[in-house]
Scaffold this motif. Structure first.
Motif, PDB file in Angstrom:
ATOM      1  N   SER A 105      14.041   1.873  -1.435  1.00  0.00           N
ATOM      2  CA  SER A 105      15.012   2.476  -2.356  1.00  0.00           C
ATOM      3  C   SER A 105      15.452   1.463  -3.415  1.00  0.00           C
ATOM      4  CB  SER A 105      16.221   2.982  -1.574  1.00  0.00           C
ATOM      5  OG  SER A 105      16.839   1.926  -0.869  1.00  0.00           O
ATOM      6  N   ASP A 106      15.434   0.193  -3.073  1.00  0.00           N
ATOM      7  CA  ASP A 106      15.760  -0.889  -4.020  1.00  0.00           C
ATOM      8  C   ASP A 106      14.656  -1.941  -3.909  1.00  0.00           C
ATOM      9  OD1 ASP A 106      16.780  -2.925  -5.549  1.00  0.00           O
ATOM     10  OD2 ASP A 106      18.763  -2.920  -4.626  1.00  0.00           O
ATOM     11  N   PRO A 107      13.576  -1.799  -4.674  1.00  0.00           N
ATOM     12  CA  PRO A 107      12.423  -2.686  -4.530  1.00  0.00           C
ATOM     13  C   PRO A 107      12.750  -4.169  -4.733  1.00  0.00           C
ATOM     14  CG  PRO A 107      11.869  -0.831  -5.939  1.00  0.00           C
ATOM     15  CD  PRO A 107      13.337  -0.769  -5.686  1.00  0.00           C
ATOM     16  N   LEU A 108      13.611  -4.482  -5.687  1.00  0.00           N
ATOM     17  CA  LEU A 108      13.937  -5.882  -5.932  1.00  0.00           C
ATOM     18  C   LEU A 108      14.614  -6.509  -4.717  1.00  0.00           C
ATOM     19  CD1 LEU A 108      13.887  -8.161  -8.003  1.00  0.00           C
ATOM     20  CD2 LEU A 108      16.122  -7.382  -8.786  1.00  0.00           C
ATOM     21  N   VAL A 116       0.834  -1.204   0.000  1.00  0.00           N
ATOM     22  CA  VAL A 116       0.000   0.000   0.000  1.00  0.00           C
ATOM     23  C   VAL A 116       0.869   1.255   0.000  1.00  0.00           C
ATOM     24  CG1 VAL A 116      -1.644   1.337   1.390  1.00  0.00           C
ATOM     25  CG2 VAL A 116      -1.985  -1.121   1.054  1.00  0.00           C
ATOM     26  N   GLN A 117       1.902   1.268   0.833  1.00  0.00           N
ATOM     27  CA  GLN A 117       2.779   2.439   0.873  1.00  0.00           C
ATOM     28  C   GLN A 117       3.549   2.588  -0.437  1.00  0.00           C
ATOM     29  OE1 GLN A 117       5.142   1.954   4.422  1.00  0.00           O
ATOM     30  NE2 GLN A 117       3.685   3.129   5.649  1.00  0.00           N
ATOM     31  N   GLY A 118       3.955   1.472  -1.020  1.00  0.00           N
ATOM     32  CA  GLY A 118       4.660   1.527  -2.299  1.00  0.00           C
ATOM     33  C   GLY A 118       3.776   2.039  -3.416  1.00  0.00           C
ATOM     34  N   ALA A 119       2.502   1.645  -3.394  1.00  0.00           N
ATOM     35  CA  ALA A 119       1.568   2.109  -4.410  1.00  0.00           C
ATOM     36  C   ALA A 119       1.253   3.595  -4.238  1.00  0.00           C
ATOM     37  CB  ALA A 119       0.276   1.293  -4.341  1.00  0.00           C
ATOM     38  N   ILE A 140      16.830  -0.959   3.936  1.00  0.00           N
ATOM     39  CA  ILE A 140      16.585  -0.846   2.498  1.00  0.00           C
ATOM     40  C   ILE A 140      15.422   0.101   2.237  1.00  0.00           C
ATOM     41  CG2 ILE A 140      15.863  -2.123   0.429  1.00  0.00           C
ATOM     42  CD1 ILE A 140      17.283  -4.585   1.731  1.00  0.00           C
ATOM     43  N   TRP A 141      14.376   0.002   3.040  1.00  0.00           N
ATOM     44  CA  TRP A 141      13.207   0.858   2.879  1.00  0.00           C
ATOM     45  C   TRP A 141      13.585   2.329   3.048  1.00  0.00           C
ATOM     46  CZ3 TRP A 141       8.396  -0.483   1.297  1.00  0.00           C
ATOM     47  CH2 TRP A 141       7.399   0.477   1.407  1.00  0.00           C
ATOM     48  N   MET A 142      14.470   2.595   3.993  1.00  0.00           N
ATOM     49  CA  MET A 142      14.866   3.967   4.292  1.00  0.00           C
ATOM     50  C   MET A 142      15.968   4.483   3.348  1.00  0.00           C
ATOM     51  SD  MET A 142      12.714   4.675   6.522  1.00  0.00           S
ATOM     52  CE  MET A 142      13.239   6.321   6.926  1.00  0.00           C
ATOM     53  N   GLY A 143      16.492   3.606   2.509  1.00  0.00           N
ATOM     54  CA  GLY A 143      17.474   4.053   1.533  1.00  0.00           C
ATOM     55  C   GLY A 143      18.914   3.873   1.949  1.00  0.00           C
TER      56      GLY A 143
END
Length: 119
Positions: free
Chosen positions: A63-66, A54-57, A115-118
């Protein structure tokens, strides 16, 4: 990702690891209640996945979705595999497996946050 949910998952993983460690020290196999604890963590991981989608949409995302989703998929698999292994192995080593799996999920959760925070 929601930091509070992540911290809850990490805290529960550490608690489950401590419980399993207690069983290792007492030379006991995993019990069903510990597996239910792992299942509760798994439910929270699924909730976390929905929140991340939901947050990604909504524009915010990893920062690196894969890499993030690779970690997430791995995190979802670890506890069920450990539970199956612990159920099949009825010795002290089942508790060791649950201990290692719980700590691994806690570590992967923290890494997912980075990863989420970059970072």
């Amino acid at each position: 990702m929601i930091l509070g949910l992540l911290l809850l998952v990490v805290a529960l993983c550490v608690a489950l690891a401590g419980w399993a460690g207690w069983f290792v020290a007492r030379d006991r196999a995993v019990i069903l209640n510990q597996l239910w604890g792992g299942a509760a963590i798994e439910v929270l991981l699924l909730v976390q996945g929905v929140v991340a989608v939901v947050q990604g949409a909504g524009g915010g995302g990893a920062s690196d979705p894969l890499l993030f989703w690779g970690y997430f998929a791995t995190t979802l698999v670890i506890l069920p595999v450990a539970a199956a292994w612990a159920f099949a192995e009825r010795t002290r080593w089942s508790s060791v497996v649950l201990l290692v799996a719980s700590l691994t999920v806690a570590f992967l959760e923290w890494r997912m946050w980075q990863i989420w925070m970059g970072a």
